[in-house]
Design an enzyme around this catalytic site. Structure first.
Site, mmCIF file in Angstrom:
data_model
loop_
_atom_site.group_PDB
_atom_site.id
_atom_site.type_symbol
_atom_site.label_atom_id
_atom_site.label_comp_id
_atom_site.label_asym_id
_atom_site.label_seq_id
_atom_site.Cartn_x
_atom_site.Cartn_y
_atom_site.Cartn_z
ATOM 1 N N GLU A 35 40.504 44.724 46.547
ATOM 2 C CA GLU A 35 40.290 44.608 45.090
ATOM 3 C C GLU A 35 40.853 43.276 44.557
ATOM 4 O O GLU A 35 41.438 42.489 45.303
ATOM 5 C CB GLU A 35 40.936 45.820 44.402
ATOM 6 C CG GLU A 35 39.905 46.878 43.980
ATOM 7 C CD GLU A 35 39.145 46.454 42.726
ATOM 8 O OE1 GLU A 35 39.174 45.264 42.345
ATOM 9 O OE2 GLU A 35 38.521 47.326 42.108
ATOM 10 N N HIS A 36 40.720 43.080 43.258
ATOM 11 C CA HIS A 36 41.033 41.805 42.592
ATOM 12 C C HIS A 36 42.476 41.326 42.801
ATOM 13 O O HIS A 36 43.407 42.105 42.937
ATOM 14 C CB HIS A 36 40.796 41.961 41.082
ATOM 15 C CG HIS A 36 41.705 42.995 40.476
ATOM 16 N ND1 HIS A 36 42.936 42.683 39.976
ATOM 17 C CD2 HIS A 36 41.568 44.332 40.348
ATOM 18 C CE1 HIS A 36 43.511 43.781 39.532
ATOM 19 N NE2 HIS A 36 42.703 44.806 39.763
#
Ligand code: UDP
Length: 221
Positions: free
Chosen positions: A137-138
């Protein structure tokens, strides 16, 4: 002709070679694609020759390209050094359905297996393995020679240092901006673990919530 190889003719290599085959076929250039394995006596495997590294170097080549498909990160690093010394180039293996979003920096020699997702603003080092259905994820930062087994869920704002191994189905809790959750160098996260806190370098953690393994001196097997 180009010589192209998947280093490792075991589980990881056999799961990677068909993706590499499609990639190289799509280039339209002539090439030979083989497995490299220093300990196999298979001869042929899934339609491809299995050679030792020394045998491969004896084959005439306009250029040599390898992907190291061995899950053990220390072995991977040793073989990278060997190949570098001989001027062998590294190529990435990326399944066609991998999703990659914005501002992702990915070092050379990665394996991104089918159904892997890398979302946005992620930095990943060299020879990363992301096995089937894993995601990053980010705002994550991942070091060199990091290995994700299948189904790893790495949520946002996580730092994973070099040579860490994340077991199948592990879930890593999201960190915070400026205060990431950190998995230290060479740490091992067990299969299915739910990591909610930092993991020290070299530690092995298991369970939900993940805790370090404490060796029981009375236990003999
Ligand atoms: N191997 C090799 N050279 C080395 C170390 C390992 O060719 O210096 C090969 C080994 O013979 C084996 C493969 O790499 O066939 C690793 O397979 P393993 O089943 O241990 O793991 P995986 O395929 O899951 O990475």
């Amino acid at each position: 002709m180009k010589q192209v190889a998947i280093y490792g003719a075991s589980g990881c290599g056999r799961g990677v070679l068909p993706i590499a085959r499609s990639q190289w076929y799509a280039t339209g250039e002539p090439y030979e694609l083989v497995f490299l394995d220093d300990h196999s006596t298979a001869g042929m495997l899934n339609g491809h020759a299995v050679l030792t590294y020394a045998q491969w170097l004896e084959r005439p080549a306009t250029s040599r390209h390898v992907n190291i498909a061995i899950a053990n990160s220390k072995v991977r690093e040793e073989l990278v050094q060997r190949c570098e010394a001989d001027g062998v180039q590294f190529f990435e293996v990326r399944a066609p359905n991998v999703v990659q979003m914005d501002e992702v920096s990915l070092g050379e020699g990665a394996i991104l297996s089918p159904f892997v997702t890398l979302t946005s603003n992620i930095q990943i080092g060299r020879h990363f393995h992301a096995n089937l259905y894993s995601y990053v994820e980010h705002d994550c930062i991942i070091g060199d020679f990091v290995t994700f087994a299948p189904g790893v869920q790495c949520n946002g704002n996580v730092v994973i240092e070099s040579h860490a191994y994340i077991g199948s189905g592990a879930v890593i809790k999201q960190g915070q901006t400026g205060r990431p959750l950190v998995i230290g160098q060479g740490a091992t996260v067990g299969m299915g673990a739910v990591v909610t806190k930092n993991v020290p370098a070299g530690a092995t953690v298991v369970g939900n919530p993940a805790k370090p393994i404490v060796k029981n001196k009375n236990f003999k097997c």
